[in-house]
Design an enzyme around this catalytic site. Sequence first.
Site, short mmCIF file in Angstrom:
data_model
loop_
_atom_site.label_atom_id
_atom_site.label_comp_id
_atom_site.label_asym_id
_atom_site.label_seq_id
_atom_site.Cartn_x
_atom_site.Cartn_y
_atom_site.Cartn_z
N GLY A 13 50.05 -30.69 -4.22
CA GLY A 13 51.54 -30.58 -4.75
C GLY A 13 52.38 -30.88 -3.37
O GLY A 13 53.67 -30.32 -3.81
N ASN A 15 53.88 -33.49 -2.29
CA ASN A 15 54.99 -34.34 -2.75
C ASN A 15 56.01 -33.80 -3.77
O ASN A 15 57.02 -33.96 -3.54
CB ASN A 15 54.36 -35.69 -3.43
CG ASN A 15 54.00 -36.64 -2.19
OD1 ASN A 15 54.96 -37.30 -1.70
ND2 ASN A 15 52.76 -36.99 -2.03
N ASN A 108 54.26 -44.30 -9.29
CA ASN A 108 53.22 -43.54 -8.36
C ASN A 108 53.19 -43.98 -7.18
O ASN A 108 54.04 -44.74 -6.56
CB ASN A 108 51.83 -44.41 -8.80
CG ASN A 108 50.76 -43.88 -8.34
OD1 ASN A 108 50.46 -42.44 -8.35
ND2 ASN A 108 49.70 -44.69 -7.77
N HIS A 110 51.37 -44.15 -3.68
CA HIS A 110 50.01 -44.64 -3.25
C HIS A 110 49.89 -44.56 -1.58
O HIS A 110 50.79 -45.12 -1.17
CB HIS A 110 49.43 -45.74 -3.88
CG HIS A 110 48.07 -46.35 -3.62
ND1 HIS A 110 47.14 -45.83 -4.17
CD2 HIS A 110 47.59 -46.95 -2.67
CE1 HIS A 110 46.10 -46.17 -3.65
NE2 HIS A 110 46.24 -47.28 -2.68
N SER A 137 53.08 -46.51 -0.39
CA SER A 137 54.08 -47.14 -1.42
C SER A 137 54.48 -46.39 -2.69
O SER A 137 53.44 -45.63 -2.88
CB SER A 137 53.20 -48.46 -1.79
OG SER A 137 52.54 -49.15 -0.95
N THR A 142 51.80 -49.82 -13.86
CA THR A 142 51.56 -50.90 -15.02
C THR A 142 49.98 -50.57 -15.38
O THR A 142 49.35 -49.97 -14.62
CB THR A 142 51.64 -52.26 -14.68
OG1 THR A 142 50.80 -52.58 -13.58
CG2 THR A 142 53.22 -52.59 -13.91
N GLU A 144 47.61 -52.28 -14.59
CA GLU A 144 46.58 -52.49 -13.45
C GLU A 144 46.63 -51.49 -12.40
O GLU A 144 47.82 -51.25 -11.98
CB GLU A 144 46.94 -53.96 -12.98
CG GLU A 144 46.01 -54.53 -12.01
CD GLU A 144 46.56 -55.42 -11.06
OE1 GLU A 144 45.97 -55.63 -9.89
OE2 GLU A 144 47.58 -56.16 -11.27
N LEU A 145 45.54 -50.80 -11.98
CA LEU A 145 45.35 -49.95 -10.92
C LEU A 145 46.10 -49.96 -9.85
O LEU A 145 45.67 -51.24 -9.15
CB LEU A 145 43.90 -49.40 -10.98
CG LEU A 145 43.87 -48.34 -9.97
CD1 LEU A 145 44.26 -46.78 -10.74
CD2 LEU A 145 42.42 -48.16 -9.50
N ASP A 146 47.04 -49.37 -9.51
CA ASP A 146 47.85 -49.54 -8.15
C ASP A 146 48.28 -50.99 -8.03
O ASP A 146 48.46 -51.64 -7.03
CB ASP A 146 46.89 -49.29 -6.93
CG ASP A 146 46.51 -47.52 -7.15
OD1 ASP A 146 47.05 -46.98 -7.63
OD2 ASP A 146 45.03 -47.53 -6.54
N GLU A 175 54.97 -40.12 3.44
CA GLU A 175 55.15 -40.05 1.92
C GLU A 175 56.22 -39.26 1.32
O GLU A 175 56.85 -39.46 0.53
CB GLU A 175 53.97 -39.51 1.28
CG GLU A 175 52.73 -40.36 1.50
CD GLU A 175 51.36 -39.84 0.70
OE1 GLU A 175 51.66 -39.41 -0.33
OE2 GLU A 175 50.29 -40.13 1.21
C1 GRF Z 1 48.91 -38.20 -1.52
O1 GRF Z 1 48.37 -38.67 -0.66
C2 GRF Z 1 49.21 -39.32 -2.42
O2 GRF Z 1 49.55 -40.45 -1.91
C3 GRF Z 1 47.85 -39.44 -3.31
O3 GRF Z 1 47.55 -38.23 -3.48
C4 GRF Z 1 47.89 -37.44 -2.41
C5 GRF Z 1 48.66 -36.36 -3.05
O4 GRF Z 1 49.13 -35.28 -2.34
N1 GRF Z 1 47.97 -40.39 -4.34
P1 GRF Z 1 50.05 -33.93 -2.75
O5 GRF Z 1 49.18 -33.44 -3.85
O6 GRF Z 1 51.24 -34.44 -3.10
O7 GRF Z 1 49.95 -32.89 -1.40
#
Ligand code: GRF
Length: 226
Positions: A13, A15, A108, A110, A137, A142, A144-146, A175
Amino acid sequence: MTLRLAVLASGRGSNLRAVLRAIDTGTLDARVVGVFSDKPRAGALDVARAAGVPARWFDPKAHPHRPGFDEAVFSAVDAVQPDLIVMAGYMRLVSEAAVLPRVGRMLNIHPSLLPAFKGLHTHAQALSAGVAVHGASVHVVTPELDGGPVVAQARVPVLDGDTPEALAARVLAREHPLLVATLQGFARGGIAWHDGALVHDGQPLTRPLQLDAHDALRPDPDPMPA
Ligand code: GRF
């Protein structure tokens, strides 16, 4: 307009924490109205609860088929009436039936410069491909995955002797501002989904915006070869 965000997460968590911090400090005009996880012990659930955000775990084992699970999750998501649904480390495929009605309202993050390195283990993939530049990114989800249209990216150098872990940490540090800046764009209206396509400042967004050194999104000054 204060953007109502629903966040889907399976992991620690960080992000989500970055988004909550940006809201707290007044950098992002948004409110996280619910956090939803497929993992009972996801750190993201603790991050949400500590911030007073309603947080719910859904047990995939209670639904043998993916569409049934997604129906349970997304009816709870819909109930909090989000403007945007943010998948921040949500490690579960979402069925087409759940994605299609929400295209343009679901993002999302990624950890790669899409379309490069979709799926899992992106940092190891980047190292074995020998690329000099990697990154993250934010894209529209959508079926389609990623594979949905990319809104914005942050580029990160690959350094000599990098391990997947070292590279992952360098990408993760970018990120957080990338996700916050992208959400700011939606909150301020500079970025929008209109008639089935991304729009930036009233123009079709043909190439992902890039996060600059000041954590702002800019049109790409230096497009990478496809
Ligand atoms: C991040 O690297 C995100 O891009 C990926 O999973 C990770 C999640 O990290 N899809 P957090 O749970 O936000 O710390």
